[in-house]
Design a protein around this motif. Sequence first.
Motif, mmCIF file in Angstrom:
data_model
loop_
_atom_site.group_PDB
_atom_site.id
_atom_site.type_symbol
_atom_site.label_atom_id
_atom_site.label_comp_id
_atom_site.label_asym_id
_atom_site.label_seq_id
_atom_site.Cartn_x
_atom_site.Cartn_y
_atom_site.Cartn_z
ATOM 1 N N LEU A 96 156.074 97.215 -22.804
ATOM 2 C CA LEU A 96 154.699 96.144 -22.390
ATOM 3 C C LEU A 96 154.950 94.911 -22.894
ATOM 4 O O LEU A 96 155.179 94.576 -23.975
ATOM 5 C CB LEU A 96 153.799 96.766 -22.827
ATOM 6 N N PRO A 97 154.831 94.177 -22.074
ATOM 7 C CA PRO A 97 154.505 92.563 -22.492
ATOM 8 C C PRO A 97 153.346 92.247 -23.716
ATOM 9 O O PRO A 97 152.485 93.120 -23.710
ATOM 10 C CB PRO A 97 154.297 91.724 -21.125
ATOM 11 N N PRO A 98 153.317 91.223 -24.117
ATOM 12 C CA PRO A 98 152.390 90.942 -25.159
ATOM 13 C C PRO A 98 150.898 90.724 -24.742
ATOM 14 O O PRO A 98 150.788 90.324 -23.666
ATOM 15 C CB PRO A 98 152.516 89.444 -25.782
ATOM 16 N N THR A 99 150.034 91.428 -25.491
ATOM 17 C CA THR A 99 148.530 90.890 -25.051
ATOM 18 C C THR A 99 148.029 89.784 -25.649
ATOM 19 O O THR A 99 148.609 89.446 -26.758
ATOM 20 C CB THR A 99 147.615 92.123 -25.502
ATOM 21 N N PHE A 100 147.110 88.986 -24.940
ATOM 22 C CA PHE A 100 146.616 87.962 -25.471
ATOM 23 C C PHE A 100 145.234 87.709 -25.330
ATOM 24 O O PHE A 100 144.735 88.495 -24.449
ATOM 25 C CB PHE A 100 147.468 86.529 -25.413
ATOM 26 N N TYR A 101 144.588 86.715 -25.933
ATOM 27 C CA TYR A 101 143.110 86.604 -25.738
ATOM 28 C C TYR A 101 142.846 85.141 -24.838
ATOM 29 O O TYR A 101 143.509 84.094 -25.368
ATOM 30 C CB TYR A 101 142.298 86.912 -26.863
ATOM 31 N N ALA A 102 142.001 85.136 -24.075
ATOM 32 C CA ALA A 102 141.593 83.703 -23.444
ATOM 33 C C ALA A 102 140.234 83.901 -22.802
ATOM 34 O O ALA A 102 139.806 84.910 -22.527
ATOM 35 C CB ALA A 102 142.697 83.371 -22.409
ATOM 36 N N GLU A 103 139.786 82.515 -22.874
ATOM 37 C CA GLU A 103 138.377 82.664 -22.338
ATOM 38 C C GLU A 103 138.141 82.577 -20.878
ATOM 39 O O GLU A 103 138.973 81.779 -20.238
ATOM 40 C CB GLU A 103 137.534 81.558 -22.690
ATOM 41 N N MET A 104 137.412 83.498 -20.077
ATOM 42 C CA MET A 104 137.271 83.184 -18.681
ATOM 43 C C MET A 104 136.003 83.534 -18.140
ATOM 44 O O MET A 104 135.396 84.567 -18.808
ATOM 45 C CB MET A 104 138.292 84.362 -17.987
ATOM 46 N N MET A 105 135.208 82.972 -17.720
ATOM 47 C CA MET A 105 133.925 82.961 -16.995
ATOM 48 C C MET A 105 133.017 83.149 -18.457
ATOM 49 O O MET A 105 131.930 83.951 -18.406
ATOM 50 C CB MET A 105 133.634 84.391 -16.509
#
Length: 459
Positions: free
Chosen positions: A306-315
Amino acid sequence: YVAAVYEHESILSPNPTALVDRRSALELMGRNLDIYEQQVVAAARQGAQIIVFPEDGIHGFNFTRSSIYPYLDFIVHSHSVKWNPCREPYLFNDTEVLQRLSCMALKNKIFLVANLGTKQPCEHTDPHCPSDGRYQFNTNVAFNDDGMLVATYRKHNLYFEYAFDTPPEPDYKLFDTPFAGKFGMFTCFDILFFEPAVNLVRQYSLKQIVYPTAWMNQLPLLSAVEFQQAFATAFNVNILAANIHYPTLGMTGSGIYTPVKSFIYHDMEGYGGKLIVAEIPVITTDYKTNLEKTPDRVSEIGNEQLPPTFYAEMMYDNFTFVPVWGEKGELQVCANTLCCYLTYQRAVVTDELYALGVFDGLHTVHGTYYVQACALVKCGGLSFSTCGQEVTDATALIDFQLWGNMSTSYIFPLLLTSGITLDYADHMGWKNNHYFISKNRTSSGLLTAALYGRWYEKD
Protein backbone atom coordinates in the motif's frame (compact mmCIF):
# COMPACT_ATOMS: atom_id res chain seq x y z
CA TYR A 1 -43.47 20.36 -17.13
CA VAL A 2 -41.44 23.41 -18.07
CA ALA A 3 -39.49 25.06 -15.25
CA ALA A 4 -37.34 28.18 -15.07
CA VAL A 5 -34.69 29.39 -12.62
CA TYR A 6 -32.91 32.73 -12.75
CA GLU A 7 -29.36 33.28 -11.49
CA HIS A 8 -29.50 36.95 -10.55
CA GLU A 9 -26.71 39.48 -10.23
CA SER A 10 -28.22 41.71 -7.56
CA ILE A 11 -28.02 45.47 -7.63
CA LEU A 12 -26.63 45.94 -4.13
CA SER A 13 -26.79 48.75 -1.62
CA PRO A 14 -23.40 50.53 -1.68
CA ASN A 15 -23.49 50.70 2.12
CA PRO A 16 -25.71 47.97 3.58
CA THR A 17 -25.03 48.91 7.21
CA ALA A 18 -26.29 52.50 6.71
CA LEU A 19 -29.78 53.32 8.00
CA VAL A 20 -32.10 54.38 5.16
CA ASP A 21 -35.81 55.10 4.93
CA ARG A 22 -38.42 52.77 3.44
CA ARG A 23 -38.64 54.86 0.26
CA SER A 24 -34.91 54.45 -0.49
CA ALA A 25 -35.10 50.74 0.32
CA LEU A 26 -38.05 50.30 -2.05
CA GLU A 27 -36.21 52.22 -4.77
CA LEU A 28 -33.23 49.84 -4.60
CA MET A 29 -35.41 46.73 -4.40
CA GLY A 30 -37.51 48.09 -7.27
CA ARG A 31 -34.47 48.00 -9.55
CA ASN A 32 -33.97 44.30 -8.81
CA LEU A 33 -37.71 43.64 -9.20
CA ASP A 34 -37.60 45.32 -12.63
CA ILE A 35 -35.06 42.68 -13.69
CA TYR A 36 -37.22 39.93 -12.16
CA GLU A 37 -40.17 41.18 -14.18
CA GLN A 38 -38.24 41.01 -17.46
CA GLN A 39 -37.17 37.46 -16.65
CA VAL A 40 -40.68 36.33 -15.73
CA VAL A 41 -41.93 37.64 -19.09
CA ALA A 42 -39.07 35.88 -20.91
CA ALA A 43 -39.66 32.60 -19.05
CA ALA A 44 -43.41 32.68 -19.67
CA ARG A 45 -42.76 33.26 -23.38
CA GLN A 46 -40.72 30.06 -23.39
CA GLY A 47 -43.62 28.17 -21.84
CA ALA A 48 -42.38 28.04 -18.24
CA GLN A 49 -45.05 27.10 -15.70
CA ILE A 50 -42.95 27.96 -12.64
CA ILE A 51 -39.97 30.26 -12.04
CA VAL A 52 -37.61 30.41 -9.04
CA PHE A 53 -35.45 33.38 -7.98
CA PRO A 54 -32.45 33.29 -5.60
CA GLU A 55 -32.03 34.01 -1.91
CA ASP A 56 -31.28 37.67 -1.05
CA GLY A 57 -31.84 38.60 -4.71
CA ILE A 58 -34.18 41.52 -4.06
CA HIS A 59 -32.49 43.20 -1.08
CA GLY A 60 -28.86 41.98 -1.15
CA PHE A 61 -26.74 41.07 1.87
CA ASN A 62 -24.35 42.19 4.65
CA PHE A 63 -27.01 44.10 6.59
CA THR A 64 -27.26 44.56 10.33
CA ARG A 65 -30.48 43.82 12.19
CA SER A 66 -31.44 47.50 12.20
CA SER A 67 -30.17 48.43 8.72
CA ILE A 68 -32.24 45.72 7.00
CA TYR A 69 -35.46 46.85 8.70
CA PRO A 70 -36.63 49.29 5.96
CA TYR A 71 -36.22 46.48 3.39
CA LEU A 72 -38.62 44.13 5.18
CA ASP A 73 -42.17 43.43 4.04
CA PHE A 74 -44.88 42.55 6.53
CA ILE A 75 -46.20 39.02 6.13
CA VAL A 76 -48.67 36.79 7.93
CA HIS A 77 -47.21 33.29 8.35
CA SER A 78 -50.45 31.40 8.63
CA HIS A 79 -52.33 28.76 6.70
CA SER A 80 -55.66 30.39 7.43
CA VAL A 81 -55.07 33.69 5.61
CA LYS A 82 -55.90 33.47 1.90
CA TRP A 83 -54.44 36.55 0.30
CA ASN A 84 -53.76 37.77 -3.22
CA PRO A 85 -51.47 40.80 -2.81
CA CYS A 86 -51.95 41.92 -6.43
CA ARG A 87 -55.75 41.91 -6.22
CA GLU A 88 -55.97 43.04 -2.56
CA PRO A 89 -53.05 45.42 -2.02
CA TYR A 90 -54.93 47.36 0.69
CA LEU A 91 -55.11 44.48 3.21
CA PHE A 92 -51.73 45.06 4.87
CA ASN A 93 -49.20 47.89 5.04
CA ASP A 94 -45.55 47.44 4.00
CA THR A 95 -46.26 44.77 1.38
CA GLU A 96 -45.01 46.54 -1.75
CA VAL A 97 -42.53 43.79 -2.68
CA LEU A 98 -45.12 41.04 -2.21
CA GLN A 99 -47.56 43.01 -4.36
CA ARG A 100 -45.09 43.30 -7.23
CA LEU A 101 -44.20 39.60 -7.11
CA SER A 102 -47.87 38.64 -6.95
CA CYS A 103 -48.68 40.81 -9.97
CA MET A 104 -45.81 39.27 -11.98
CA ALA A 105 -47.26 35.81 -11.32
CA LEU A 106 -50.79 36.94 -12.16
CA LYS A 107 -49.94 38.88 -15.33
CA ASN A 108 -47.80 36.10 -16.73
CA LYS A 109 -49.96 33.22 -15.47
CA ILE A 110 -46.96 31.51 -13.85
CA PHE A 111 -46.12 30.06 -10.44
CA LEU A 112 -43.40 32.22 -8.90
CA VAL A 113 -41.01 31.60 -6.00
CA ALA A 114 -38.85 34.37 -4.55
CA ASN A 115 -36.97 35.22 -1.37
CA LEU A 116 -37.29 38.41 0.67
CA GLY A 117 -36.87 39.74 4.17
CA THR A 118 -40.03 39.88 6.27
CA LYS A 119 -41.04 41.29 9.64
CA GLN A 120 -43.57 40.12 12.16
CA PRO A 121 -44.35 42.03 15.36
CA CYS A 122 -44.37 39.96 18.55
CA GLU A 123 -45.41 40.40 22.16
CA HIS A 124 -43.00 40.18 25.07
CA THR A 125 -45.25 37.45 26.46
CA ASP A 126 -43.76 35.32 23.65
CA PRO A 127 -40.57 33.83 25.17
CA HIS A 128 -38.84 33.85 21.76
CA CYS A 129 -39.73 37.48 20.95
CA PRO A 130 -36.55 39.53 20.30
CA SER A 131 -35.97 42.56 22.53
CA ASP A 132 -36.93 45.02 19.76
CA GLY A 133 -40.43 43.52 19.65
CA ARG A 134 -40.30 42.00 16.19
CA TYR A 135 -39.17 38.93 14.32
CA GLN A 136 -37.12 39.36 11.16
CA PHE A 137 -37.14 36.34 8.89
CA ASN A 138 -35.31 35.25 5.76
CA THR A 139 -38.42 34.19 3.84
CA ASN A 140 -39.37 32.32 0.67
CA VAL A 141 -42.76 33.05 -0.84
CA ALA A 142 -44.64 31.10 -3.49
CA PHE A 143 -47.45 32.53 -5.64
CA ASN A 144 -49.73 30.54 -7.91
CA ASP A 145 -50.50 31.54 -11.49
CA ASP A 146 -53.33 33.76 -10.25
CA GLY A 147 -51.03 35.73 -7.92
CA MET A 148 -52.35 34.08 -4.76
CA LEU A 149 -49.79 33.68 -1.95
CA VAL A 150 -49.81 29.89 -1.53
CA ALA A 151 -46.83 29.26 0.78
CA THR A 152 -44.28 31.06 2.94
CA TYR A 153 -41.14 29.47 4.36
CA ARG A 154 -38.83 30.99 6.99
CA LYS A 155 -35.20 29.90 6.69
CA HIS A 156 -34.21 27.68 9.58
CA ASN A 157 -30.45 27.22 9.23
CA LEU A 158 -29.11 30.75 9.02
CA TYR A 159 -25.56 31.17 7.71
CA PHE A 160 -24.08 33.97 9.87
CA GLU A 161 -27.10 36.16 9.05
CA TYR A 162 -27.20 38.51 12.01
CA ALA A 163 -30.05 40.54 10.50
CA PHE A 164 -32.45 37.58 10.77
CA ASP A 165 -34.06 35.40 13.44
CA THR A 166 -34.38 31.62 13.41
CA PRO A 167 -38.08 30.71 13.52
CA PRO A 168 -39.15 29.16 16.86
CA GLU A 169 -40.12 25.91 15.08
CA PRO A 170 -38.97 24.56 11.71
CA ASP A 171 -41.39 25.37 8.87
CA TYR A 172 -42.51 22.45 6.71
CA LYS A 173 -43.93 24.24 3.70
CA LEU A 174 -45.30 22.94 0.43
CA PHE A 175 -47.66 24.11 -2.28
CA ASP A 176 -49.64 22.26 -4.89
CA THR A 177 -49.44 22.73 -8.66
CA PRO A 178 -51.69 21.35 -11.40
CA PHE A 179 -48.69 20.37 -13.54
CA ALA A 180 -46.34 18.58 -11.10
CA GLY A 181 -48.14 18.02 -7.81
CA LYS A 182 -46.56 19.18 -4.57
CA PHE A 183 -43.39 21.27 -4.27
CA GLY A 184 -41.46 21.67 -1.02
CA MET A 185 -39.39 24.75 -0.14
CA PHE A 186 -36.19 25.38 1.76
CA THR A 187 -33.24 27.76 1.45
CA CYS A 188 -29.46 27.61 0.90
CA PHE A 189 -27.66 26.26 4.03
CA ASP A 190 -30.79 24.24 4.94
CA ILE A 191 -29.72 21.65 2.35
CA LEU A 192 -26.97 20.36 4.67
CA PHE A 193 -29.24 19.64 7.65
CA PHE A 194 -31.96 17.19 8.65
CA GLU A 195 -34.39 19.90 9.77
CA PRO A 196 -36.38 20.88 7.88
CA ALA A 197 -35.08 19.81 4.44
CA VAL A 198 -34.61 16.05 4.78
CA ASN A 199 -37.53 15.68 7.16
CA LEU A 200 -39.80 17.59 4.76
CA VAL A 201 -38.87 15.43 1.77
CA ARG A 202 -39.32 12.20 3.74
CA GLN A 203 -42.47 13.11 5.66
CA TYR A 204 -44.40 14.28 2.62
CA SER A 205 -42.75 11.94 0.07
CA LEU A 206 -41.94 15.02 -1.98
CA LYS A 207 -40.70 14.72 -5.55
CA GLN A 208 -40.21 18.41 -6.41
CA ILE A 209 -38.20 21.05 -4.53
CA VAL A 210 -37.82 24.78 -5.09
CA TYR A 211 -34.57 26.08 -3.67
CA PRO A 212 -33.52 29.75 -3.52
CA THR A 213 -29.87 30.05 -2.48
CA ALA A 214 -26.94 32.45 -2.16
CA TRP A 215 -24.22 29.81 -2.10
CA MET A 216 -20.49 30.43 -1.91
CA ASN A 217 -18.82 27.58 -3.76
CA GLN A 218 -16.23 25.57 -1.96
CA LEU A 219 -14.38 22.93 -3.88
CA PRO A 220 -13.77 20.07 -4.00
CA LEU A 221 -16.91 18.86 -2.17
CA LEU A 222 -19.38 21.73 -1.81
CA SER A 223 -19.70 23.47 -5.14
CA ALA A 224 -23.32 24.60 -5.65
CA VAL A 225 -24.16 22.56 -8.75
CA GLU A 226 -22.31 19.54 -7.37
CA PHE A 227 -24.29 19.40 -4.14
CA GLN A 228 -27.63 20.40 -5.67
CA GLN A 229 -27.26 17.44 -8.04
CA ALA A 230 -26.22 15.14 -5.18
CA PHE A 231 -29.37 16.03 -3.22
CA ALA A 232 -31.58 15.38 -6.26
CA THR A 233 -29.90 12.01 -6.81
CA ALA A 234 -29.85 10.97 -3.14
CA PHE A 235 -33.55 11.65 -2.57
CA ASN A 236 -34.81 10.93 -6.09
CA VAL A 237 -36.32 14.41 -6.49
CA ASN A 238 -36.33 17.24 -8.99
CA ILE A 239 -34.76 20.48 -7.70
CA LEU A 240 -35.24 23.96 -9.14
CA ALA A 241 -32.25 25.83 -7.71
CA ALA A 242 -31.62 29.56 -8.20
CA ASN A 243 -28.34 31.04 -6.97
CA ILE A 244 -27.01 34.59 -6.78
CA HIS A 245 -24.40 35.54 -9.40
CA TYR A 246 -21.53 37.20 -7.56
CA PRO A 247 -18.21 35.61 -8.62
CA THR A 248 -16.06 37.76 -6.32
CA LEU A 249 -17.79 36.06 -3.37
CA GLY A 250 -17.65 32.68 -5.13
CA MET A 251 -21.39 32.74 -5.79
CA THR A 252 -22.62 31.06 -8.96
CA GLY A 253 -24.23 27.75 -9.83
CA SER A 254 -27.92 27.27 -10.55
CA GLY A 255 -29.88 24.59 -12.29
CA ILE A 256 -32.90 22.47 -12.98
CA TYR A 257 -32.02 19.00 -11.69
CA THR A 258 -33.51 15.56 -12.06
CA PRO A 259 -31.92 12.49 -10.43
CA VAL A 260 -30.32 11.47 -13.73
CA LYS A 261 -30.01 14.59 -15.88
CA SER A 262 -29.67 18.31 -15.33
CA PHE A 263 -29.52 21.75 -16.91
CA ILE A 264 -26.97 23.85 -15.07
CA TYR A 265 -25.18 27.17 -15.16
CA HIS A 266 -21.84 27.85 -13.45
CA ASP A 267 -19.75 30.84 -14.49
CA MET A 268 -17.06 32.43 -12.35
CA GLU A 269 -15.87 34.76 -15.15
CA GLY A 270 -18.81 36.61 -16.67
CA TYR A 271 -21.20 39.23 -15.35
CA GLY A 272 -24.97 39.50 -15.48
CA GLY A 273 -27.80 37.10 -14.78
CA LYS A 274 -28.78 33.88 -16.49
CA LEU A 275 -32.22 32.41 -17.18
CA ILE A 276 -32.44 28.62 -17.48
CA VAL A 277 -35.62 27.11 -18.91
CA ALA A 278 -36.00 23.35 -19.29
CA GLU A 279 -38.64 20.70 -19.62
CA ILE A 280 -38.31 17.88 -17.11
CA PRO A 281 -40.44 14.85 -16.24
CA VAL A 282 -42.61 14.77 -13.14
CA ILE A 283 -41.31 12.11 -10.75
CA THR A 284 -44.34 10.15 -9.63
CA THR A 285 -42.99 7.03 -7.96
CA ASP A 286 -40.20 5.88 -5.71
CA TYR A 287 -38.68 4.02 -8.62
CA LYS A 288 -34.96 3.63 -8.22
CA THR A 289 -33.18 4.51 -11.43
CA ASN A 290 -30.80 1.93 -12.90
CA LEU A 291 -28.48 2.69 -10.04
CA GLU A 292 -28.96 -0.35 -7.83
CA LYS A 293 -26.61 -2.83 -9.46
CA THR A 294 -24.28 -4.94 -7.40
CA PRO A 295 -20.59 -4.08 -7.48
CA ASP A 296 -18.07 -6.63 -8.64
CA ARG A 297 -16.95 -7.16 -5.09
CA VAL A 298 -16.79 -5.59 -1.70
CA SER A 299 -13.75 -7.03 -0.04
CA GLU A 300 -11.03 -5.94 2.30
CA ILE A 301 -7.99 -5.10 0.23
CA GLY A 302 -4.76 -6.86 1.17
CA ASN A 303 -1.82 -4.88 2.54
CA GLU A 304 0.74 -6.08 -0.02
CA GLN A 305 2.34 -2.79 -1.03
CA LEU A 306 0.00 0.00 0.00
CA PRO A 307 1.26 3.49 -0.79
CA PRO A 308 1.98 5.88 2.11
CA THR A 309 -0.84 7.62 3.95
CA PHE A 310 -0.54 11.36 4.50
CA TYR A 311 -2.65 14.12 6.00
CA ALA A 312 -3.87 17.28 4.30
CA GLU A 313 -6.56 19.84 4.94
CA MET A 314 -9.58 19.69 2.66
CA MET A 315 -12.78 21.69 3.23
CA TYR A 316 -11.14 22.84 6.53
CA ASP A 317 -11.12 19.22 7.73
CA ASN A 318 -8.09 17.02 8.38
CA PHE A 319 -8.41 14.27 5.78
CA THR A 320 -6.30 11.12 5.71
CA PHE A 321 -5.13 10.41 2.15
CA VAL A 322 -3.36 7.82 0.05
CA PRO A 323 -1.97 8.77 -3.38
CA VAL A 324 -3.59 7.19 -6.44
CA TRP A 325 -0.46 6.19 -8.35
CA GLY A 326 0.06 4.23 -11.53
CA GLU A 327 -2.30 3.16 -14.25
CA LYS A 328 -4.49 0.95 -12.09
CA GLY A 329 -4.78 -0.42 -8.61
CA GLU A 330 -6.76 -1.08 -5.45
CA LEU A 331 -6.55 1.18 -2.41
CA GLN A 332 -7.98 1.56 1.03
CA VAL A 333 -7.74 4.30 3.63
CA CYS A 334 -9.40 4.50 7.05
CA ALA A 335 -10.12 7.05 9.78
CA ASN A 336 -12.13 6.47 12.97
CA THR A 337 -14.81 3.94 12.04
CA LEU A 338 -14.85 4.70 8.32
CA CYS A 339 -12.88 2.79 5.69
CA CYS A 340 -12.92 3.83 2.05
CA TYR A 341 -11.97 1.54 -0.83
CA LEU A 342 -11.13 2.30 -4.43
CA THR A 343 -10.43 0.20 -7.49
CA TYR A 344 -9.34 2.27 -10.46
CA GLN A 345 -7.97 2.18 -13.95
CA ARG A 346 -6.80 5.30 -15.72
CA ALA A 347 -8.34 5.31 -19.17
CA VAL A 348 -6.28 8.35 -20.13
CA VAL A 349 -2.97 8.45 -18.28
CA THR A 350 -1.70 11.93 -17.39
CA ASP A 351 0.88 13.20 -14.92
CA GLU A 352 -1.84 14.61 -12.64
CA LEU A 353 -1.77 13.56 -8.98
CA TYR A 354 -4.97 12.12 -7.51
CA ALA A 355 -5.59 11.00 -3.95
CA LEU A 356 -8.17 8.97 -2.05
CA GLY A 357 -9.20 10.72 1.16
CA VAL A 358 -11.29 9.84 4.19
CA PHE A 359 -12.80 12.00 6.93
CA ASP A 360 -15.07 10.82 9.74
CA GLY A 361 -15.66 13.62 12.21
CA LEU A 362 -17.31 16.87 13.19
CA HIS A 363 -16.85 19.69 10.70
CA THR A 364 -16.54 22.94 12.67
CA VAL A 365 -15.68 25.79 10.26
CA HIS A 366 -18.53 27.92 8.84
CA GLY A 367 -21.07 25.73 10.58
CA THR A 368 -20.98 22.61 12.75
CA TYR A 369 -22.07 19.28 11.29
CA TYR A 370 -20.86 15.67 11.29
CA VAL A 371 -19.43 14.36 8.03
CA GLN A 372 -18.39 10.91 6.83
CA ALA A 373 -16.65 11.30 3.49
CA CYS A 374 -14.81 9.09 1.02
CA ALA A 375 -13.35 11.21 -1.76
CA LEU A 376 -11.26 10.65 -4.86
CA VAL A 377 -9.90 14.09 -5.75
CA LYS A 378 -7.47 15.67 -8.15
CA CYS A 379 -4.71 17.47 -6.22
CA GLY A 380 -3.72 21.06 -6.96
CA GLY A 381 -0.18 20.08 -7.97
CA LEU A 382 2.18 17.13 -7.79
CA SER A 383 3.09 17.27 -4.09
CA PHE A 384 0.97 15.68 -1.35
CA SER A 385 0.45 19.05 0.33
CA THR A 386 -1.63 20.21 -2.66
CA CYS A 387 -4.28 17.53 -2.16
CA GLY A 388 -7.55 19.04 -0.96
CA GLN A 389 -7.00 22.33 -2.78
CA GLU A 390 -9.65 23.90 -5.01
CA VAL A 391 -9.12 22.58 -8.55
CA THR A 392 -11.33 23.42 -11.53
CA ASP A 393 -9.69 21.63 -14.47
CA ALA A 394 -8.53 18.08 -15.13
CA THR A 395 -7.74 15.83 -18.07
CA ALA A 396 -7.41 12.34 -16.55
CA LEU A 397 -10.23 9.93 -17.35
CA ILE A 398 -10.51 7.28 -14.65
CA ASP A 399 -12.71 4.18 -14.46
CA PHE A 400 -13.42 3.65 -10.79
CA GLN A 401 -15.45 1.98 -8.13
CA LEU A 402 -15.48 3.74 -4.76
CA TRP A 403 -17.09 2.34 -1.62
CA GLY A 404 -17.14 2.78 2.13
CA ASN A 405 -18.63 1.26 5.28
CA MET A 406 -20.73 4.35 6.01
CA SER A 407 -22.53 4.51 9.38
CA THR A 408 -25.26 6.84 8.10
CA SER A 409 -27.89 6.12 5.46
CA TYR A 410 -27.72 9.71 4.18
CA ILE A 411 -25.11 9.59 1.41
CA PHE A 412 -24.76 12.33 -1.20
CA PRO A 413 -22.93 11.03 -4.29
CA LEU A 414 -20.68 13.68 -5.85
CA LEU A 415 -19.30 13.43 -9.39
CA LEU A 416 -17.69 16.61 -10.67
CA THR A 417 -15.74 16.95 -13.91
CA SER A 418 -13.46 19.48 -15.55
CA GLY A 419 -14.73 23.06 -15.81
CA ILE A 420 -17.23 22.44 -12.96
CA THR A 421 -19.49 20.20 -15.02
CA LEU A 422 -21.52 17.25 -13.78
CA ASP A 423 -21.42 13.59 -14.63
CA TYR A 424 -23.62 10.71 -13.53
CA ALA A 425 -22.64 7.40 -11.98
CA ASP A 426 -23.22 4.14 -13.83
CA HIS A 427 -24.20 2.38 -10.60
CA MET A 428 -24.59 3.28 -6.96
CA GLY A 429 -26.28 1.93 -3.87
CA TRP A 430 -25.89 -0.30 -0.82
CA LYS A 431 -24.26 -3.71 -0.86
CA ASN A 432 -23.15 -5.66 2.24
CA ASN A 433 -23.43 -2.58 4.48
CA HIS A 434 -21.19 -0.58 2.16
CA TYR A 435 -22.32 2.24 -0.09
CA PHE A 436 -20.70 2.30 -3.51
CA ILE A 437 -20.53 4.41 -6.64
CA SER A 438 -18.99 3.31 -9.93
CA LYS A 439 -18.29 4.93 -13.27
CA ASN A 440 -16.58 3.91 -16.48
CA ARG A 441 -15.03 6.80 -18.33
CA THR A 442 -16.29 10.22 -17.23
CA SER A 443 -17.26 12.53 -20.08
CA SER A 444 -14.37 14.86 -19.24
CA GLY A 445 -11.44 15.03 -16.79
CA LEU A 446 -12.28 13.90 -13.25
CA LEU A 447 -12.19 16.52 -10.48
CA THR A 448 -14.09 14.80 -7.65
CA ALA A 449 -15.82 11.48 -7.11
CA ALA A 450 -17.05 11.24 -3.56
CA LEU A 451 -19.50 9.80 -1.10
CA TYR A 452 -20.46 12.68 1.19
CA GLY A 453 -22.24 11.19 4.18
CA ARG A 454 -24.13 13.30 6.69
CA TRP A 455 -24.51 11.71 10.12
CA TYR A 456 -27.19 14.09 11.44
CA GLU A 457 -27.52 12.45 14.86
CA LYS A 458 -23.92 13.38 15.68
CA ASP A 459 -24.24 17.10 14.85
